[in-house]
Design a protein around this motif. Structure first.
Motif, PDB file in Angstrom:
ATOM      1  N   HIS B 233       0.810  -1.214   0.000  1.00  8.41           N
ATOM      2  CA  HIS B 233       0.000   0.000   0.000  1.00  8.41           C
ATOM      3  C   HIS B 233       0.856   1.283   0.000  1.00  8.41           C
ATOM      4  N   CYS B 236       2.172   1.606  -3.637  1.00  9.10           N
ATOM      5  CA  CYS B 236       1.281   1.164  -4.707  1.00  9.10           C
ATOM      6  C   CYS B 236       0.981   2.321  -5.650  1.00  9.10           C
ATOM      7  N   ARG B 238      -1.555   2.708  -7.350  1.00 11.00           N
ATOM      8  CA  ARG B 238      -2.980   3.073  -7.298  1.00 11.00           C
ATOM      9  C   ARG B 238      -3.316   3.877  -6.050  1.00 11.00           C
ATOM     10  N   PHE B 242      -6.765   5.637  -3.907  1.00 10.14           N
ATOM     11  CA  PHE B 242      -7.194   5.326  -2.536  1.00 10.14           C
ATOM     12  C   PHE B 242      -7.437   6.624  -1.775  1.00 10.14           C
ATOM     13  N   CYS B 261      -8.434   2.131  -7.098  1.00  6.71           N
ATOM     14  CA  CYS B 261      -7.907   1.348  -5.976  1.00  6.71           C
ATOM     15  C   CYS B 261      -8.794   0.122  -5.687  1.00  6.71           C
ATOM     16  N   LEU B 262      -8.169  -0.985  -5.305  1.00  3.64           N
ATOM     17  CA  LEU B 262      -8.889  -2.248  -5.127  1.00  3.64           C
ATOM     18  C   LEU B 262      -9.271  -2.534  -3.665  1.00  3.64           C
ATOM     19  N   TYR B 263      -9.198  -1.494  -2.848  1.00  7.72           N
ATOM     20  CA  TYR B 263      -9.481  -1.619  -1.403  1.00  7.72           C
ATOM     21  C   TYR B 263     -10.828  -2.285  -1.127  1.00  7.72           C
ATOM     22  N   CYS B 267      -8.495  -5.799  -1.316  1.00 10.02           N
ATOM     23  CA  CYS B 267      -7.037  -5.713  -1.422  1.00 10.02           C
ATOM     24  C   CYS B 267      -6.399  -5.661  -0.034  1.00 10.02           C
ATOM     25  N   GLY B 269      -3.252  -5.006   0.455  1.00  8.83           N
ATOM     26  CA  GLY B 269      -2.041  -4.183   0.383  1.00  8.83           C
ATOM     27  C   GLY B 269      -1.784  -3.346   1.628  1.00  8.83           C
ATOM     28  N   PRO B 270      -2.841  -2.801   2.272  1.00  4.66           N
ATOM     29  CA  PRO B 270      -2.603  -1.976   3.460  1.00  4.66           C
ATOM     30  C   PRO B 270      -2.047  -2.747   4.658  1.00  4.66           C
ATOM     31  N   ILE B 289      -1.628  -6.294  -8.347  1.00  3.73           N
ATOM     32  CA  ILE B 289      -2.496  -5.117  -8.404  1.00  3.73           C
ATOM     33  C   ILE B 289      -2.453  -4.460  -9.787  1.00  3.73           C
TER      34      ILE B 289
HETATM   35  S1  SF4 Z   1      -5.655  -0.770  -1.173  1.00  4.84           S
HETATM   36 FE1  SF4 Z   1      -4.495  -2.079  -2.598  1.00  4.84          FE
HETATM   37  S2  SF4 Z   1      -4.905  -1.212  -4.634  1.00  4.84           S
HETATM   38 FE2  SF4 Z   1      -5.526   0.334  -3.141  1.00  4.84          FE
HETATM   39  S3  SF4 Z   1      -3.724   1.634  -2.912  1.00  4.84           S
HETATM   40 FE3  SF4 Z   1      -3.600   0.093  -1.297  1.00  4.84          FE
HETATM   41  S4  SF4 Z   1      -2.366  -1.554  -2.155  1.00  4.84           S
HETATM   42 FE4  SF4 Z   1      -3.016  -0.282  -3.888  1.00  4.84          FE
END
Ligand code: SF4
Ligand code: HEM
Ligand code: SF4
Lengths: 244, 387
Positions: B233, B236, B238, B242, B261-263, B267, B269-270, B289
């Motif tokens: 995250h 990323c 993207r 976010f 963003c794929l949150y 996702c 990632g965070p 991603i």
């Molecule tokens: S939630 Fe996933 S897609 Fe969105 S910014 Fe964070 S890592 Fe990237």
């Protein structure tokens, strides 16, 4: 026990039946404590709302990414409120040291005292409608103290610690936040779990708030002392001066 | 084994690598490690002068995805170099030796390089029933692991299996698959998690340890900071979406096409520490991603149990079937609200009833007093004014 009759009030419409009882009040909540109470009430509300939208974001914003900062703003408000909450909590702890003895009640649970648990049971029986008249208390009643300590006080430490641990993930491994709160990840190596616990903590505070506000309003009406005005003026007023 | 006195460089030359390739490798590696090109000569010097440190590569309960990833390292050169550093000694899947001959190598390295060799472990030992669920060479893997670890200088835990347990340790973990650091407690264990870890991360960590003869800087979980200090995250591409509040709401919607963003699609990632968003996969071509799929958190502890992969909030099963913190919390809050409303209702009714009872009691007492008064008129004949 001085009982004045309505005649002593000298009001124009007073009748002999308007018997009045001398009201007594005790200064319970000192000014810093009251300020802390309302600051915390506001910040927790803000934290619950913004926290919820961090977990479940609002519908997507159209347009260029550079034109909006919705999530950024929500998170910024959450973190700012988080700092206010934490700093106010530190000051509150300081006040528990230097303030009057009521200021310490929030941090104590007289676990080993038999009469304390008797008091909790008695108060529970009042809430279970088994009593016609409540007892009088200057500070929190034993049941209130129990809930405040176990849910609110421990909950505050929990939310601040997990909140700052999550915050440290953003500020990085070399930040003071990580230095102070990184140990949380020894307990939960996957920070997704910290998110889940922090999120559950939010609901604990929502439920606490529902019960707290209800109990305060109810006690204000039905108990023998003032409640809500006490957290504004600091004075606990008693509606009668009969003994318990 | 003659390799005891050979240097890394000599081994590589023997494997057919040119001097030119060797220097290129040194340059690439120093950059990959974040040291900058200036360090290339120092790496070269180290490799030329230092006796080669053997690496033993063990396989426990695993799927071999780490090895698969490793041998696909971005630059073929890096792979060749690193393989020539390690493959001579022992690696179940890629060594030439087999059977008893292969097992004999373990013993030999253990004796000739006591306290020097690096033990790289792919997979983990299942401990249940004496470790019978993983028997390489007919012996419980846990025995092989603890024996080889006893004389190793350090242990590398390749991938999420060795680092955290991974899929075989997911609930209910039927074979009691246990991560390496819980079995090997008296040696430094370097975790290189990921399912699999990125090839460049693996070769980078190994090269660092072999050339500098020291452990890379590790975070609190034992992961090399140079690759695992930040979340997906944090780097990323993207992330601006976010922060703006622009999310993919469902697969193939407008947001998905625009690369939002794929949150909301779950996702992780965070909460995932790995180098995917910087190093990338398959020679840096892409990473999950970038190809439109959220991170599933494959380098994190127990990531199989923190799902669903496509939901933002973790399911709290078995506490709540399909439920999250929000389902549980909202249900309890609704219960609390209902209880408060009911309690308030009863309070009102009870107060009114108590009041009526008191009024009735007062009235009855009054009536009783009146009756008594009428029955026995006052002696002085005057009315009483106060009560
Ligand atoms: S939630 Fe996933 S897609 Fe969105 S910014 Fe964070 S890592 Fe990237
Ligand atoms: C009563 C107090 C608080 C409440 C009710 C609250 C609530 C929440 C909730 C519901 C979330 C979303 C969790 C998720 O599902 O990912 C969250 C996230 C977070 N909170 Fe709090 N919080 C509180 C206090 C704090 C404090 C004191 C801090 C410290 C600065 C803090 C920092 C954070 C951070 C860093 C996140 C993660 C943000 C992200 O993932 O982008 N919170 N909070
Ligand atoms: S993006 Fe996430 S799930 Fe995918 S490989 Fe990287 S760490 Fe694993």
């Amino acid at each position: 026990m001085t009982i004045h009759t309505g005649r002593d009030i000298h009001a124009a419409d007073v009748t002999p039946e308007d018997a009045s009882i001398e009201r007594t009040s005790i200064y319970v909540y000192e000014a810093p404590l009251r300020v802390w109470h309302w600051v915390t009430a506001v910040t927790i509300t803000v934290l619950v709302v913004t926290g919820f939208f961090i977990g479940t974001p609002l519908p997507s914003v159209p347009g260029e990414a550079s034109d909006s900062a919705l999530m950024g703003t929500i998170r910024f408000i959450h973190f700012t409120a988080g700092y206010v909450l934490a700093i106010a909590w530190l000051l509150r702890i300081y006040w528990a040291v230097v303030g009057n003895h009521h200021s310490r009640q929030l941090f104590k649970l007289p676990f080993w005292r038999r009469d304390y648990w008797g008091g909790v049971l008695w108060e529970a029986s009042w809430y279970a409608f088994m009593r016609t008249e409540p007892k009088k208390y200057v500070g929190h009643n034993p049941l209130a103290q129990f809930v405040m300590f176990t849910v609110f006080t421990l909950g505050m430490f929990f939310m601040i610690i997990t909140g700052f641990a999550l915050y440290a993930e953003g500020t990085g491994l070399d930040s003071w936040q990580y230095w102070l709160f990184g140990w949380v990840f020894d307990i939960f190596p996957n920070s997704q779990s910290v998110h889940t616990w922090h999120h559950l903590g939010m609901w604990a505070f929502v439920i606490y708030t529902i019960l707290h506000v209800y109990a305060a309003v109810r006690e204000d009406i039905m108990s023998r002392q003032s409640m809500i005005s006490t957290m504004i003026s600091g004075e606990r007023m008693f509606k009668d001066n009969r003994d318990d | 084994m003659s390799s005891r006195t050979e240097t890394f460089y000599e081994v590589m030359r023997r494997q057919g690598l040119s001097r030119r390739s060797f220097l290129k490798f040194c340059g690439l590696t120093s950059v990959a490690l974040g040291l900058g090109p200036a360090w290339a000569p120092r790496i070269a010097e180290a490799l030329e002068t230092k006796p080669r440190i053997p690496v033993i590569w063990l396989h426990g309960l695993e799927c071999t995805c780490c090895t698969e990833s490793f041998i696909r390292s971005a630059h073929p050169l890096v792979k060749d170099v690193v393989l020539s550093m390690i493959s001579l000694d022992y690696d179940d899947t890629i060594m030439a030796a087999a059977g008893h001959q292969a097992e004999a190598i373990l013993e030999e390295v253990r004796e000739t390089h006591k306290g020097e060799y690096i033990l790289a472990v792919e997979g983990n030992p299942p401990l249940k029933d004496g470790g019978v669920y993983c028997l390489p060479g007919g012996r419980p893997f846990v025995d092989k692991l603890t024996e080889m670890a006893a004389d190793a200088r350090a242990v590398i835990a390749w991938g999420s299996c060795a680092s955290w347990g991974c899929v075989q340790a997911a609930k209910p973990n039927p074979t009691q698959a246990t991560p390496v650091h819980q079995v090997v407690t008296d040696k430094p264990v370097i975790k290189v998690p990921g399912c699999p870890p990125i090839a460049e991360v693996m070769t980078g960590v190994l090269t660092y340890m072999l050339t500098f003869e020291r452990l890379p800087q590790l975070d609190r979980h034992g992961r090399p900071k140079m690759f695992y200090a930040q979340r997906i995250h944090d780097k990323c591409y993207r992330r601006p979406h976010f922060d703006a509040g622009q999310y993919v709401e469902s697969w193939d919607d407008e947001g998905a096409r625009k690369g939002y963003c794929l949150y909301k699609m779950g996702c992780k990632g965070p909460t995932t520490y790995n180098a995917c968003s910087t190093v990338g996969w398959n020679e840096g071509v892409s990473f999950p991603i970038q190809s439109g799929h959220g991170c599933i958190g494959c380098s994190e502890d127990a990531f199989w149990d923190k799902g669903p992969f496509y939901e933002r909030l973790t399911s709290l099963e078995p506490l709540a079937a399909e439920g999250t913190a929000d389902t549980v919390g909202a249900t309890l809050a609704a219960l609390a609200g209902g209880a408060v409303a009911a309690h308030a209702g009863v309070s009102i009714v009870k107060t009114a009833a108590d009041k009526r009872d008191r009024r009735n009691a007062r009235a009855a007492a009054q009536a009783e007093a009146d009756r008594a008064a009428r029955a026995r008129p006052p002696a002085d004949g005057s009315d009483r004014t106060d009560t």
